[in-house]
Design a protein around this motif. Structure first.
Motif, PDB file in Angstrom:
ATOM      1  N   ALA A   6       0.826  -1.197   0.000  1.00  0.00           N
ATOM      2  CA  ALA A   6       0.000   0.000   0.000  1.00  0.00           C
ATOM      3  C   ALA A   6       0.865   1.254   0.000  1.00  0.00           C
ATOM      4  O   ALA A   6       0.567   2.232  -0.676  1.00  0.00           O
ATOM      5  N   ALA A   7       1.974   1.238   0.720  1.00  0.00           N
ATOM      6  CA  ALA A   7       2.865   2.389   0.775  1.00  0.00           C
ATOM      7  C   ALA A   7       3.553   2.623  -0.562  1.00  0.00           C
ATOM      8  O   ALA A   7       3.898   3.747  -0.908  1.00  0.00           O
ATOM      9  N   ALA A   8       3.744   1.573  -1.328  1.00  0.00           N
ATOM     10  CA  ALA A   8       4.426   1.686  -2.616  1.00  0.00           C
ATOM     11  C   ALA A   8       3.522   2.276  -3.691  1.00  0.00           C
ATOM     12  O   ALA A   8       3.992   2.651  -4.751  1.00  0.00           O
ATOM     13  N   GLY A   9       2.221   2.356  -3.453  1.00  0.00           N
ATOM     14  CA  GLY A   9       1.293   2.884  -4.449  1.00  0.00           C
ATOM     15  C   GLY A   9       0.666   1.772  -5.265  1.00  0.00           C
ATOM     16  O   GLY A   9       0.883   0.595  -4.992  1.00  0.00           O
ATOM     17  N   PRO A  10      -0.100   2.146  -6.294  1.00  0.00           N
ATOM     18  CA  PRO A  10      -0.785   1.123  -7.082  1.00  0.00           C
ATOM     19  C   PRO A  10       0.203   0.228  -7.832  1.00  0.00           C
ATOM     20  O   PRO A  10       1.264   0.682  -8.234  1.00  0.00           O
ATOM     21  N   LEU A  11      -0.144  -1.022  -7.960  1.00  0.00           N
ATOM     22  CA  LEU A  11       0.692  -1.954  -8.703  1.00  0.00           C
ATOM     23  C   LEU A  11       0.572  -1.656 -10.190  1.00  0.00           C
ATOM     24  O   LEU A  11      -0.506  -1.357 -10.684  1.00  0.00           O
ATOM     25  N   PRO A  12       1.679  -1.723 -10.935  1.00  0.00           N
ATOM     26  CA  PRO A  12       1.595  -1.471 -12.369  1.00  0.00           C
ATOM     27  C   PRO A  12       0.878  -2.622 -13.065  1.00  0.00           C
ATOM     28  O   PRO A  12       0.874  -3.739 -12.576  1.00  0.00           O
ATOM     29  N   ARG A  13       0.293  -2.313 -14.210  1.00  0.00           N
ATOM     30  CA  ARG A  13      -0.308  -3.368 -15.022  1.00  0.00           C
ATOM     31  C   ARG A  13       0.785  -4.376 -15.346  1.00  0.00           C
ATOM     32  O   ARG A  13       1.906  -4.015 -15.662  1.00  0.00           O
ATOM     33  N   SER A  14       0.465  -5.640 -15.246  1.00  0.00           N
ATOM     34  CA  SER A  14       1.461  -6.683 -15.445  1.00  0.00           C
ATOM     35  C   SER A  14       1.516  -7.120 -16.904  1.00  0.00           C
ATOM     36  O   SER A  14       0.589  -6.864 -17.669  1.00  0.00           O
ATOM     37  N   PRO A  15       2.618  -7.798 -17.284  1.00  0.00           N
ATOM     38  CA  PRO A  15       2.626  -8.414 -18.604  1.00  0.00           C
ATOM     39  C   PRO A  15       1.406  -9.324 -18.719  1.00  0.00           C
ATOM     40  O   PRO A  15       0.888  -9.772 -17.704  1.00  0.00           O
ATOM     41  N   ARG A  16       0.959  -9.592 -19.881  1.00  0.00           N
ATOM     42  CA  ARG A  16      -0.260 -10.346 -20.209  1.00  0.00           C
ATOM     43  C   ARG A  16      -1.488  -9.457 -20.247  1.00  0.00           C
ATOM     44  O   ARG A  16      -2.550  -9.884 -20.631  1.00  0.00           O
ATOM     45  N   THR A  17      -1.359  -8.193 -19.801  1.00  0.00           N
ATOM     46  CA  THR A  17      -2.515  -7.304 -19.742  1.00  0.00           C
ATOM     47  C   THR A  17      -2.182  -5.925 -20.293  1.00  0.00           C
ATOM     48  O   THR A  17      -1.020  -5.581 -20.486  1.00  0.00           O
ATOM     49  N   PHE A  18      -3.238  -5.134 -20.523  1.00  0.00           N
ATOM     50  CA  PHE A  18      -3.090  -3.732 -20.885  1.00  0.00           C
ATOM     51  C   PHE A  18      -4.350  -3.008 -20.475  1.00  0.00           C
ATOM     52  O   PHE A  18      -5.366  -3.620 -20.148  1.00  0.00           O
ATOM     53  N   SER A  19      -4.309  -1.695 -20.474  1.00  0.00           N
ATOM     54  CA  SER A  19      -5.494  -0.886 -20.205  1.00  0.00           C
ATOM     55  C   SER A  19      -5.362   0.424 -20.948  1.00  0.00           C
ATOM     56  O   SER A  19      -4.367   1.124 -20.818  1.00  0.00           O
ATOM     57  N   SER A  20      -6.368   0.735 -21.744  1.00  0.00           N
ATOM     58  CA  SER A  20      -6.362   2.005 -22.472  1.00  0.00           C
ATOM     59  C   SER A  20      -7.231   3.036 -21.763  1.00  0.00           C
ATOM     60  O   SER A  20      -7.453   4.120 -22.288  1.00  0.00           O
ATOM     61  N   ALA A  21      -7.709   2.710 -20.557  1.00  0.00           N
ATOM     62  CA  ALA A  21      -8.546   3.640 -19.799  1.00  0.00           C
ATOM     63  C   ALA A  21      -7.729   4.858 -19.378  1.00  0.00           C
ATOM     64  O   ALA A  21      -6.637   4.719 -18.837  1.00  0.00           O
ATOM     65  N   THR A  22      -8.233   6.037 -19.628  1.00  0.00           N
ATOM     66  CA  THR A  22      -7.556   7.270 -19.262  1.00  0.00           C
ATOM     67  C   THR A  22      -7.372   7.351 -17.754  1.00  0.00           C
ATOM     68  O   THR A  22      -8.304   7.127 -16.996  1.00  0.00           O
ATOM     69  N   GLY A  23      -6.154   7.641 -17.319  1.00  0.00           N
ATOM     70  CA  GLY A  23      -5.864   7.806 -15.904  1.00  0.00           C
ATOM     71  C   GLY A  23      -5.664   6.517 -15.137  1.00  0.00           C
ATOM     72  O   GLY A  23      -5.420   6.546 -13.944  1.00  0.00           O
ATOM     73  N   SER A  24      -5.756   5.397 -15.792  1.00  0.00           N
ATOM     74  CA  SER A  24      -5.571   4.115 -15.108  1.00  0.00           C
ATOM     75  C   SER A  24      -4.085   3.915 -14.822  1.00  0.00           C
ATOM     76  O   SER A  24      -3.261   4.004 -15.707  1.00  0.00           O
TER      77      SER A  24
END
Length: 89
Positions: A6-24
């Protein structure tokens, strides 16, 4: 631990996935890599590339590794092998 994550912040999107959502920025809006393409890095907003000719890429592929079997064809961007036309191989 969870507190450390939680202190490190949000986890980055991992390989195998993507997201084109703005601000994600985290994994909350990730989708599996599109069939026929591969996603080989963190934080992608689109698939890395179309699957390489001679291979096929199912949803969530990190690198093209599924070799097209004998008697089938797999042009660039294949999500599954398709039978070769009659009289060819």
């Amino acid at each position: 631990s969870t507190a450390l994550l939680a202190a490190a912040g949000p986890l980055p999107r991992s390989p195998r996935t993507f997201s084109s959502a703005t601000g994600s920025t985290g994994t909350d809006m990730c989708v599996a890599c599109t069939p026929g393409s591969y996603c080989n890095d963190y934080g992608l907003v689109q698939p890395t590339a179309a699957c390489t000719e001679g291979f096929y890429c199912e949803a969530g592929t990190v690198l093209p590794a599924l070799v097209c079997p004998f008697g089938f064809q797999c042009p660039m961007g294949s999500s599954r092998p398709s039978l070769c036309p009659s009289g060819s191989h």
